[in-house]
Design a protein around this motif. Structure first.
Motif: not given
Length: 199
Positions: A23-34, A153-168
């Motif tokens: 089931r698909v719903v609209v909601g919030s997810v943690p900010q680090w989940v890019t 490959d597109s998922m991996i590219d996304h993870d590489i591009r957005n890796g800097h958003m995941i910290r600590g």
């Protein structure tokens, strides 16, 4: 964000992978989940939570993210009982000799409990890490099998591009419980051949 379109696409992908439609719903997810997606189970029903920002991703990345979440969520659920049984069996097998040794040598109860607690926590973390790595590799393989190597490959590219958003702590956690990009690429190369180089 077109929730009806996303729900329809999630249903199509679930059918392609032969798993239950979430089931698909609209909601919030943690900010680090890019990817702006979260898979959960409510009353035994799989649920995909879509957060603001998901609609901003290119359609190809949305497809890849939906497919990945559906497969990862299903794989975790399908193997949960088996993983728990394996962990329990390994813990019992490892702890019986320790219990015998503790009783034989008259080890104080505080020391025995501390050792068992440490063994339990370490065993749980190791089991979870191995399980998580297996699930990610399995998901990469299954998504590439059904949708083509380019989807992963597109998922991996996304993870590489957005890796800097995941910290600590989250970065440390993901490093411990996820395979590296290089490991994922090596597995994909072994199973599907080298990634095509764009002209």
């Amino acid at each position: 964000m077109d929730l009806d379109r996303i729900s329809t696409r999630a249903a199509e992908l679930a059918a392609d992978f032969g798993v239950r439609t979430p089931r698909v719903v609209v909601g919030s997810v943690p900010q680090w989940v890019t990817w702006r997606l979260r898979y959960s189970v409510r009353k035994r029903e799989p649920v995909l939570t879509i957060a603001a920002g998901f609609g901003d991703l290119p359609v190809s990345e949305q497809d890849a993210a939906l497919a990945n979440m559906i497969v990862v969520g299903h794989t975790y659920r399908a193997g949960a009982t088996r993983t728990a049984l394996i962990f329990a069996l390994c813990f019992v097998v490892a702890s019986w000799p320790l219990m015998y040794a503790a009783a034989y040598h008259g080890t104080p109860i505080e020391v025995t409990v501390s050792v068992f607690g440490t063994l339990y926590v370490f065993g749980y973390l190791l089991t979870f890490a191995l399980r998580s790595r297996h699930v990610i590799h399995r998901s990469d393989h299954r998504v590439a099998e059904v949708m083509g190597r380019s989807a992963v490959d597109s998922m991996i590219d996304h993870d590489i591009r957005n890796g800097h958003m995941i910290r600590g702590f989250i970065r440390l956690y993901l490093t411990a419980f996820s395979p590296t990009i290089a490991q994922r690429m090596r597995r994909l190369d072994a199973d599907f051949g080298p990634r095509p180089i764009a002209a």
